[in-house]
Design a protein around this motif. Structure first.
Motif, PDB file in Angstrom:
ATOM      1  N   THR A  46       9.636   0.428 -12.238  1.00  0.00           N
ATOM      2  CA  THR A  46       8.197   0.656 -12.377  1.00  0.00           C
ATOM      3  C   THR A  46       7.683   1.459 -11.179  1.00  0.00           C
ATOM      4  O   THR A  46       7.009   2.484 -11.349  1.00  0.00           O
ATOM      5  CB  THR A  46       7.435  -0.687 -12.481  1.00  0.00           C
ATOM      6  N   PHE A  47       8.039   1.020  -9.987  1.00  0.00           N
ATOM      7  CA  PHE A  47       7.561   1.740  -8.806  1.00  0.00           C
ATOM      8  C   PHE A  47       8.174   3.139  -8.721  1.00  0.00           C
ATOM      9  O   PHE A  47       7.527   4.086  -8.271  1.00  0.00           O
ATOM     10  CB  PHE A  47       7.855   0.942  -7.527  1.00  0.00           C
ATOM     11  N   ARG A  48       9.422   3.266  -9.174  1.00  0.00           N
ATOM     12  CA  ARG A  48      10.039   4.592  -9.124  1.00  0.00           C
ATOM     13  C   ARG A  48       9.343   5.543 -10.097  1.00  0.00           C
ATOM     14  O   ARG A  48       9.045   6.687  -9.771  1.00  0.00           O
ATOM     15  CB  ARG A  48      11.533   4.527  -9.435  1.00  0.00           C
ATOM     16  N   ALA A  49       9.063   5.051 -11.280  1.00  0.00           N
ATOM     17  CA  ALA A  49       8.402   5.904 -12.271  1.00  0.00           C
ATOM     18  C   ALA A  49       6.995   6.286 -11.798  1.00  0.00           C
ATOM     19  O   ALA A  49       6.544   7.411 -12.011  1.00  0.00           O
ATOM     20  CB  ALA A  49       8.360   5.200 -13.618  1.00  0.00           C
TER      21      ALA A  49
ATOM     22  N   ARG B 237       0.856  -1.200   0.000  1.00  0.00           N
ATOM     23  CA  ARG B 237       0.000   0.000   0.000  1.00  0.00           C
ATOM     24  C   ARG B 237       0.884   1.239   0.000  1.00  0.00           C
ATOM     25  O   ARG B 237       0.666   2.182  -0.762  1.00  0.00           O
ATOM     26  CB  ARG B 237      -0.897   0.010   1.241  1.00  0.00           C
ATOM     27  N   ALA B 238       1.913   1.228   0.844  1.00  0.00           N
ATOM     28  CA  ALA B 238       2.801   2.388   0.933  1.00  0.00           C
ATOM     29  C   ALA B 238       3.517   2.616  -0.402  1.00  0.00           C
ATOM     30  O   ALA B 238       3.677   3.750  -0.851  1.00  0.00           O
ATOM     31  CB  ALA B 238       3.806   2.196   2.059  1.00  0.00           C
ATOM     32  N   LYS B 239       3.927   1.538  -1.061  1.00  0.00           N
ATOM     33  CA  LYS B 239       4.609   1.676  -2.359  1.00  0.00           C
ATOM     34  C   LYS B 239       3.699   2.345  -3.384  1.00  0.00           C
ATOM     35  O   LYS B 239       4.167   2.989  -4.316  1.00  0.00           O
ATOM     36  CB  LYS B 239       5.066   0.300  -2.881  1.00  0.00           C
ATOM     37  N   LEU B 240       2.390   2.181  -3.214  1.00  0.00           N
ATOM     38  CA  LEU B 240       1.452   2.806  -4.143  1.00  0.00           C
ATOM     39  C   LEU B 240       0.822   4.078  -3.568  1.00  0.00           C
ATOM     40  O   LEU B 240      -0.141   4.613  -4.132  1.00  0.00           O
ATOM     41  CB  LEU B 240       0.362   1.803  -4.541  1.00  0.00           C
ATOM     42  N   GLY B 241       1.344   4.546  -2.452  1.00  0.00           N
ATOM     43  CA  GLY B 241       0.863   5.818  -1.891  1.00  0.00           C
ATOM     44  C   GLY B 241      -0.499   5.720  -1.226  1.00  0.00           C
ATOM     45  O   GLY B 241      -1.197   6.728  -1.077  1.00  0.00           O
TER      46      GLY B 241
ATOM     47  N   ASN C 107       9.731   3.470  -2.040  1.00  0.00           N
ATOM     48  CA  ASN C 107      10.252   2.911  -3.291  1.00  0.00           C
ATOM     49  C   ASN C 107      11.680   3.368  -3.533  1.00  0.00           C
ATOM     50  O   ASN C 107      11.920   4.535  -3.834  1.00  0.00           O
ATOM     51  CB  ASN C 107       9.376   3.352  -4.469  1.00  0.00           C
ATOM     52  N   PRO C 108      12.642   2.472  -3.392  1.00  0.00           N
ATOM     53  CA  PRO C 108      14.028   2.894  -3.628  1.00  0.00           C
ATOM     54  C   PRO C 108      14.222   3.357  -5.070  1.00  0.00           C
ATOM     55  O   PRO C 108      13.694   2.750  -6.003  1.00  0.00           O
ATOM     56  CB  PRO C 108      14.849   1.638  -3.343  1.00  0.00           C
ATOM     57  N   ALA C 109      14.985   4.448  -5.219  1.00  0.00           N
ATOM     58  CA  ALA C 109      15.349   4.891  -6.562  1.00  0.00           C
ATOM     59  C   ALA C 109      16.438   3.979  -7.105  1.00  0.00           C
ATOM     60  O   ALA C 109      16.486   3.701  -8.297  1.00  0.00           O
ATOM     61  CB  ALA C 109      15.834   6.334  -6.521  1.00  0.00           C
ATOM     62  N   VAL C 110      17.305   3.533  -6.218  1.00  0.00           N
ATOM     63  CA  VAL C 110      18.371   2.622  -6.657  1.00  0.00           C
ATOM     64  C   VAL C 110      18.465   1.410  -5.736  1.00  0.00           C
ATOM     65  O   VAL C 110      18.243   1.492  -4.540  1.00  0.00           O
ATOM     66  CB  VAL C 110      19.771   3.283  -6.683  1.00  0.00           C
TER      67      VAL C 110
END
Ligand code: AMP
Ligand code: MG
Length: 487
Positions: A375-378, A342-346, A424-427
């Motif tokens: 995908t999650f970063r974008a 849920r957190a990864k999708l806000g 969501n980690p950027a790297v």
């Protein structure tokens, strides 16, 4: 015993446990130690004097050539199920120097990995190669920065000696820092070959060290089982959420503290595929990405079995208590995972349909081999055009559903993005980036590539322009990425 100048401050509680739990044993000296990397912030937080650690005397400690004041080296005994088969193991290429009491009063194990043969070595040489030790350094520190409980890496020294694997490789020793090295396998060892009194001593020691809050519980051994299950459920969910694949989740590689341990064939997933396996020896996919929660539950059942004599006087009731606790694992895991997704999708509030919204995205990613992290970063930065799924009609439909879902909560767009940025980690340590850093280090003695990588990985959630290079995928290859145990 405080050694002011250097900062070593050992108190070795494990050594006060029954003698059958370990063998006192010194590291074997090496020829020409050279410090490759020292984790300065970690050294400082442990109360160590960085300058002293870099001196000849300091490096000699990390090489096993000098025993620091107050240390009392030993190799620990443990057993384990390796790919399902029970066997006696023990520290065959590791020595515990002792427990450092940090300035904040924490107790941590200081262990050398690769310090020569021990009484538990069986066939091996007790040594480690530079590449795999640097790999553990990079990935464990990346995991720590991602906020995932893990053992840490304090230093790597090259030994100046070769280790013979398929070819001769430069030898090295890693200094590992852990909340403890108590494993499911430690309990298996004592349950199998020790007395019930010894088992109780081990359990009480563990409770005191890692779960002091349950000491006064009516059935503290049941509480211990429940607490370990809780920590592992949280840990494995964190692995899944960042796409981390441990690769060798044998029971000797599962800690009682809830830290990730033993970075051998582990790697991060690129394209989302639940069946991903990197380890060359995991031919059956026992430790594949989507099998990790299941295998964690299996390991915890082995842990529960060891505790049976302590759970209840009557075996039948002990088994019942253990089964109840174990059956809770998948629920706890699922709850942790769902909260993280849920957190990864806000998403802040809860709706029943959230799970299918999440799974629909994962299915789309799997079908289209979309990169998991990117995908999650974008999505986080609203860069839809950068998503592998962009332009696919099913994705557009999903995106609309997601936007509609976000509108059914009170939080502002800014808070949604903040939550997503933090989740969501950027790297991540991309496999090709890790390999590139190791190759420069091991083949050319050039550590700058690794240093840059470590620097980027130390703040994985911040998406800064210089990170862009580290988000790109490897060039397409006919060969899937393979990892090896690194012994
Ligand atoms: P791991 O695969 O690192 O979890 O190790 C499993 C077991 O093999 C442990 O008992 C290790 O101590 C032992 N082991 C791994 N590599 C070596 C080595 N080079 N020499 C001796 N024992 C080893
Ligand atoms: Mg191990």
């Amino acid at each position: 015993m405080m050694n002011k100048e250097k900062g070593w401050n050992f108190d070795n509680s494990y050594e006060r446990l029954p003698k059958s739990f370990f063998t006192s044993h010194n590291p074997t000296s090496v020829l020409a130690p050279k410090l490759i990397i020292l984790n300065e912030p970690l050294a400082e937080s442990l109360g160590l004097n960085v300058e002293e650690m870099q001196s000849e005397d300091g490096v000699a400690v990390f090489a096993g050539n000098r025993i620091p004041e107050g240390a009392s080296p030993l190799a620990q005994a443990y057993a384990g199920h390796q790919f399902g088969h029970f066997t006696m193991l023990g520290d065959g290429r590791a020595v515990l120097l002792g427990e450092q009491i940090t300035p904040s009063g924490e107790r941590v194990d200081i262990q050398l990995k690769g310090p020569g043969r021990t009484p538990y070595s069986r066939g091996g040489d007790g040594r480690a190669a530079l590449g795999p030790m640097l790999r553990e350094y990079i990935i464990s520190e990346a995991m720590h920065a991602l906020g995932i409980p893990t053992t840490r890496s304090l230093a790597v020294v090259a030994t100046g000696e070769a280790v013979i694997r398929e070819t001769a490789l430069p030898g090295a020793i890693l200094t590992r820092v852990a909340a403890s090295h108590l494993r499911v396998g430690t309990f298996q060892y004592v349950a199998k070959w020790g007395s019930v009194e010894e088992l109780q001593i081990l359990a009480d020691y563990t409770i005191k060290r890692h779960y002091p809050d349950i000491e006064a519980d009516e059935n503290r051994y049941l509480s211990l089982l429940q607490e370990v299950i809780k920590r592992q459920a949280a840990l494995i969910a964190k692995w899944q959420l960042v796409g981390f694949i441990h690769g060798v989740m044998n029971t000797d590689n599962m800690t009682i503290s809830g830290e990730t341990i033993d970075y051998g064939p582990c790697a991060f997933m690129d394209a989302y595929d639940p069946a991903t396996v990197f380890s060359s020896i995991d031919r059956q996919g026992r430790y594949a990405y989507d099998n990790q929660p299941y295998m964690a539950g299996w390991n915890l059942a082995r842990f529960a079995e060891t505790l049976l004599p302590l759970l209840h006087d009557k075996q039948e009731q002990a088994v019942e208590l253990a089964q109840d606790a174990i059956s809770n694992f998948s629920k706890l895991y699922q709850a942790n995972w769902l909260e993280g997704m849920r957190a990864k999708l806000g998403i802040f509030n809860e709706e029943i349909e959230d799970e299918s919204l999440i799974n629909d995205l994962l299915t789309l990613m799997e079908k289209n081999q979309a990169d998991y992290t990117n995908t999650f970063r974008a999505l986080t930065y609203d860069k839809r055009e950068e998503i592998d799924l962009f332009g696919i009609p099913e994705f557009s439909q999903w995106y609309e559903l997601w936007q509609a879902r976000l509108s059914r909560q009170e939080e502002s767009k800014a808070s949604v993005q903040q939550l997503m940025r933090n989740s969501n980690p950027a790297v991540i340590p991309r496999n090709h980036r890790v390999e590139e850093a190791l190759e420069a280090a091991v083949e050319q003695g050039d550590y700058s590539v690794m240093e840059r990588l470590l620097n980027v990985l130390s703040k994985p959630y911040a998406y800064t322009p210089e990170k862009k290079d580290y988000c790109t995928l490897p060039a397409p290859s006919n060969q899937p990425y393979r990892t090896f145990c690194g012994t």
